[in-house]
Design a protein around this motif. Structure first.
Motif, PDB file in Angstrom:
ATOM      1  N   TRP A   1      31.102 102.215  84.086  1.00 25.88           N
ATOM      2  CA  TRP A   1      29.808 102.768  84.447  1.00 25.88           C
ATOM      3  C   TRP A   1      28.680 102.277  83.254  1.00 25.88           C
ATOM      4  O   TRP A   1      29.200 102.515  81.824  1.00 25.88           O
ATOM      5  CB  TRP A   1      29.884 104.402  84.356  1.00 25.88           C
ATOM      6  N   ASN A   2      27.534 101.837  83.349  1.00 31.21           N
ATOM      7  CA  ASN A   2      26.688 101.504  82.454  1.00 31.21           C
ATOM      8  C   ASN A   2      25.176 102.179  82.970  1.00 31.21           C
ATOM      9  O   ASN A   2      24.966 101.934  84.158  1.00 31.21           O
ATOM     10  CB  ASN A   2      26.541  99.879  82.572  1.00 31.21           C
TER      11      ASN A   2
ATOM     12  N   GLN B   1      32.466 100.850  79.797  1.00 32.16           N
ATOM     13  CA  GLN B   1      31.287 101.602  80.229  1.00 32.16           C
ATOM     14  C   GLN B   1      30.364 101.729  78.802  1.00 32.16           C
ATOM     15  O   GLN B   1      30.939 101.382  77.766  1.00 32.16           O
ATOM     16  CB  GLN B   1      31.889 102.909  80.623  1.00 32.16           C
TER      17      GLN B   1
END
Length: 1087
Positions: A1066-1067, A1038
């Motif tokens: 998550w990015n 992430q």
């Protein structure tokens, strides 16, 4: 022409600066011709905020109006300019005589015709670039109407002209927002009658310049034809007989290449000043030549430089503001101490300090570490010509000037306390005030200046002349209200909270006493020339506890004196504790000189003196007025036997009778007598005795000003039947027996396991002084098995008592000795104990111990110490930590041969290396990559390494190069389970290298690449190798730069990897809808 200016913040910056107020009216905006008028108009490109800021600047300049006299104007408002001058004069010169003010202003406001002529000579030169620019930045272009009218004012520092006045001169560096200063024309007002009688200092030069020697345009019509380019800076010196213009190129500001011929007049002191300085040097040569001891000994013969360390301090964490202001010395390893060692000649070397500001140097050391002797040696060195940067040195013993009812002025302290000038007192004092940078003020024993109250602020209107307490006077010096620019040397104890009273310290020095070699040298010097010199050293070293206390110069002196007495009497042994040493010391001084008639009187006088020692100690004092002593007999007793030393208080300049005081000859003596009072005093009941010990419950603050009292008290309570003690007291033994039982009961109930390490050490010292087998065994059995002295300074006596008590216990102990400053002998003794099962110490100290054991061929202790050494977990925070770890690995290879010789084994591994499981690396961005490349070289030496954490709050910045280097050693890290590469600026290039080698990490369970710069290409490479990483359970990618494309590739690969439990990806570059969709496809994806 003259000009004057104020800095961007107005007049207050100038008024608070070091510039002499009489020369504030120098002019920095001359015009190139007499009829020009400096109109200011706003440049359209200048924003409104700059415009408002410019309009708020107080700023004076002059103009000439041809046939009219010179006028001052403030932004073309003449009336306001004159009003501004009047206000400034009233503010700055309110204490000056009216005539002096009028003369100064008149001299600065009247412009000579000659000044105008000289200025006009530079008109042609300035026109070569088709525009002229004033120093303040306003310019009028000859050909370009758009030339900005407003330029940011450049603040100009004041430079001493060597005669008490100052020159405002620009440095060769300016704020980034300021316009470059080309063709600057500056004017200086210098009160001189001859241009060749003044020297000027150019920033960057080490000596004053004589204007007659500068390669410049000077003296009227003289032209300088040696310059090919127009001048960058023009200095206009206005003298009483005319103006001399000096052209300065930028090169001259950096380095003066011209021959420097300083004026001899510049260094010549007035006769009264020279006479006073000579008398002061003679005074210190006389008072510093001998040491205050039991027998006359010269300082040169006995002085040994103790270990001086340039120390760092760390602020304590606390909820209240007072707690947050407290600072502690940062402890370090033995090798760290050696690297931080200073020579005496380096004490006053301060890097980066401002020349014209007061410098504060603090020397910290426990009582008896030799701070006063060090100060005495500095004063002696100065009187012999060393420390030549100081023309005057003044040494104050704080305990002698700290009585609250005494009030002094600075003049009283400087001119009445040491040497009273024969003549010219006013001239001498004025010279000192005008040359503060040449003055060293030493305040020895800062702890004597403050008690439980706050340190007062200096509120005197004229602090140099007004009477105030010594605390207020020192406060004014620290706050730079008095003698700003001088050097202050303060000595204090580490726990005296000196940083609460001194806001800014330029240098902190710690004095840590004698090394074992220095102890032997001191003892040898003490007995030099005596027939029993060799026997004395042998006798002292046999008493290991006393020899350990000899690390303190004061204690070493007392031990030597007692040893001398013992040898003269024909005895062959020394006392075993400090209490018996000082008991015998006091007894020898009194008994050897008393008769049967005076014995009883001496006992009463000693009891009275002991009461005085205690009550002065309660007020954090060790001195008093001689007239305040209870009786003449007590005064004579104290002075006769050397318990008191007399001194004279500083006299006031207005005369008055000289007053005398008395102070205890030594801090240790006051401690011993204070403990004797608690032992003998009938008013001190047995039940209240324990509150004077320094190991109470955590909620209570220990009484630690007389910090040796608890040890002496415990020792005296168990010496009530000693013949030496009985000879000093005629008190009832039964009362002492009750107090002894009270102490026994108190220690039996003491929760020893709950004591912090400092108080535990104090308890061990008290128990050792009793020499009670019962108490020693009682404490040994109740020590907790894990003893961490991390960051706690262990002195040689601390190590001795700890060793003595641990040896009595049947438990096994684990010791943490990191950053305890323990010496090599102490480390060897503790490690050699059979019931010490394991220990941690600084890597460098441990390796040094092993090398020492190797050299002495003590292979058995070498083997056992390596088996006991613990390294796991290890955190590398500096390059030194990496180097030490590398040395440890190298040491293992050398030890194979040593252990083979001892046990016959053909191979050997240091258990600490073999068993290291967690390694953290946090060097930060500056040295991160450099240190990591060195660390990678030795990673293969740790076969059990399971957790490699390369993440740091400050970010190591290993980058792609670090990732590539690490990937090359992956095949050797067969036990690695967790790899944290977060926040290391790794891109797709580094991710590709890592992905290629990751399958070789057969045990890897967790891989974190959080907060790097990996994009879709890097994600693609990671996705390809995931199925081959059978042991992997968690992957964190992430906060990278992966888009929906890379996320999809990782998700597709995840389907082939049932062994992976969690994928965190998550990015900010992945659309939320895409990430939510992927999470629905595979619940192992975490956001």
């Amino acid at each position: 022409m003259d000009s004057a200016f104020a800095s961007e913040n107005g007049y207050l910056d100038l008024l608070h600066s070091d510039i002499d107020p009489l020369h504030l009216y120098t002019l920095l905006d001359p015009k190139s011709s007499g009829n020009e008028e400096g109109d200011f108009s706003a440049d359209p490109e200048v924003d409104a905020s700059n415009y408002d800021q410019f309009n708020n600047i107080d700023f004076l300049c002059t103009m000439e109006d041809g046939e009219k006299e010179d006028e001052l104007y403030l932004c073309s408002n003449t009336i306001e300019a004159y009003a501004r001058i009047a206000e400034l004069a009233e503010y700055v010169l309110k204490d000056q005589q009216e005539k002096q003010v009028e003369d100064t202003f008149a001299g600065n406001l009247i412009l000579d015709e000659m000044a105008a002529e000289n200025t006009e000579k530079f008109t042609d030169i300035k026109m070569q670039k088709c525009h002229k620019r004033t120093f303040l930045g306003s310019a009028e272009s000859c050909s370009d109407a758009s030339e900005p009218k407003y330029k940011k004012i450049v603040e100009v520092p004041a430079v001493s002209a060597g005669n008490g006045s100052f020159l405002a001169m620009p440095l060769n560096s300016h704020p980034a927002s300021s316009t470059s200063l080309t063709n600057q024309h500056m004017s200086f007002s210098v009160p001189a009658t001859n241009v060749f009688e003044r020297s000027f200092i150019i920033p960057g030069s080490s000596a004053p310049l004589n204007p007659g020697c500068l390669p410049v345009c000077a003296k009227g019509s003289q032209e300088n034809t040696g310059f090919a380019d127009p001048p960058q800076q023009i200095l206009n010196f206005v003298h009483g007989n005319g103006t001399s213009d000096v052209i300065i190129y930028p090169e001259m500001l950096k380095e003066v290449q011209v021959p420097i011929i300083p004026s001899e007049e510049r260094f010549k002191r007035p006769k009264p000043v020279e006479a006073f300085r000579t008398s002061l040097m003679d005074y210190f040569q006389d008072v510093c030549k001998s040491v205050s001891m039991e027998r006359e000994v010269t300082l040169d013969r006995l002085f040994i430089d103790g270990t001086l360390l340039q120390s760092q301090t760390e602020t304590k964490t606390g909820k209240n503001s007072v707690k947050a202001m407290e600072k502690d010395l940062v402890t370090c390893s033995l090798q760290g101490k050696e690297k931080a060692a200073l020579k005496r000649s380096q004490i006053f070397q301060i890097l980066g300090g401002k020349d014209l500001e007061t410098k504060v140097i603090v020397v910290l050391g426990k009582a008896g570490m030799g701070k006063s002797i060090l100060v005495q040696k500095i004063c002696q060195d100065w009187s012999n010509g060393e420390f030549s940067q100081f023309e005057f040195v003044f040494w104050f013993d704080c305990k002698q000037i700290s009585l609250p009812e005494k009030r002094y002025s600075l003049r009283d302290l400087l001119l009445e306390f040491f040497v009273k000038p024969q003549e010219g007192s006013k001239e001498i004092f004025e010279y000192i005030l005008q040359n503060p940078t040449k003055v060293l003020l030493v305040f020895d024993g800062f702890e004597g200046l403050h008690d439980h109250e706050n340190f007062p602020r200096c509120s005197a209107r004229q602090p140099e002349k007004d009477l105030c307490s010594i605390k207020e006077l020192l406060s004014g010096l620290i706050q730079k209200k008095i003698l700003n620019g001088c050097t202050l040397l303060l000595t204090a104890r580490p726990k005296d909270k000196v940083y609460q009273y001194v806001s800014k310290v330029d240098k902190t020095i710690e004095i840590v006493g004698f090394s074992p070699q220095q102890r032997e040298l001191y003892i040898t010097k003490y007995f030099e020339g005596l027939p029993y010199c060799d026997n004395a050293l042998k006798l002292i070293k046999e008493r290991e506890y006393l020899f350990s206390h000899c690390y303190s110069p004061v204690m070493c002196r007392f031990v030597c004196f007692l040893c001398e007495t013992v040898l003269e009497m024909g005895d062959k042994s020394l006392p075993s504790t400090l209490t018996t040493v000082f008991l015998k010391f006091v007894q020898q001084k009194i008994i050897s000189m008393q008769t049967d008639v005076t014995a009883m009187q001496n006992q009463d006088s000693l009891a009275t003196l002991a009461r005085i020692a205690w009550y002065l100690g309660e007020k954090h004092q060790s001195a008093m007025k001689s007239d305040d002593l209870p009786s003449k007999e007590v005064k004579e007793f104290a002075l006769k036997y050397g318990f008191f030393l007399p001194f004279a208080f500083p006299r006031h300049s207005d005369g008055g009778e000289e007053e005398f005081g008395s102070t205890f000859s030594d801090f240790v003596i006051q401690n011993f007598l204070g403990a004797l009072h608690l032992m003998l005093a009938e008013e001190i009941k047995d039940k209240s005795l324990t509150k004077y010990l320094s190991f109470p419950s955590k909620k209570k603050k220990p009484f630690n000003w007389l910090d040796l009292v608890p040890r002496f008290l415990a020792g005296l309570l168990f010496l009530q039947d000693d013949p030496y003690f009985c000879s000093l007291s005629n008190k009832d033994v039964k009362q002492s027996t009750k107090k002894q039982k009270t102490l026994l009961k108190y220690i039996r109930r003491l929760p020893i396991n709950e004591l912090c390490l400092e108080r535990l050490l104090e308890l061990l010292h008290c128990i050792y002084e009793t020499q009670s087998n019962y108490l020693l065994q009682h404490v040994a059995l109740r020590l907790k098995p894990d003893l961490s002295f991390l960051g706690v300074v262990l002195t040689p006596p601390d190590v001795h008592v700890l060793h003595c008590i641990l040896k009595r216990s049947r438990k096994e102990f684990s010791l943490d000795l990191r950053n305890s400053s323990i010496d090599m002998q102490g480390l060897k003794d503790l490690v050699g104990l059979k019931n010490v099962a394991s220990f941690r110490a600084s890597l460098s100290d441990t390796v040094r111990l092993w090398k020492s054991l190797e050299q002495t061929k003590d292979y058995e202790l070498l083997r056992t110490s390596t088996e006991k050494f613990v390294l796991d977990p290890f955190k590398a925070k500096t390059m030194k930590d990496v180097s030490d770890l590398s040395d440890l690995v190298e040491m293992q290879e050398k030890m194979i041969n040593c252990v083979q010789d001892a046990s016959g084994c053909s191979s050997y591994e240091i258990p600490a290396i073999k068993n290291l499981r967690k390694l953290e690396f946090a060097l930060g961005p500056v040295c991160g990559l450099q240190g990591f490349l060195k660390l990678v070289e030795i990673l293969a030496a740790f076969p059990s390494l399971q957790h490699l954490d390369l993440d740091a709050l400050s970010e190591n910045g290993l980058g792609d190069e670090g990732a590539k280097t690490l990937s090359e050693v992956f095949p050797t890290l067969r036990s690695l389970e967790t790899l944290n590469l977060s926040q290391n600026k790794i891109t797709d290039v580094g991710a590709e290298k890592l992905a290629t080698a990751l399958p070789s990490l057969s045990s890897l369970k967790t891989l974190s690449l959080y907060n790097n710069s990996i994009c879709d290409f890097g994600a693609e490479n990671l996705a390809k190798v995931l199925p081959a990483m059978g042991s992997l359970r968690v992957l964190d990618v992430q906060y990278n730069k992966i888009t929906g494309v890379g996320a999809q590739q990782l998700t597709d690969s995840l389907r082939k990897c049932p062994h992976i439990k969690n994928l965190v990806m998550w990015n900010p570059t992945i659309p939320y809808g895409v990430l939510e969709h992927l999470q629905q496809l595979d619940s192992r994806i975490s956001v």
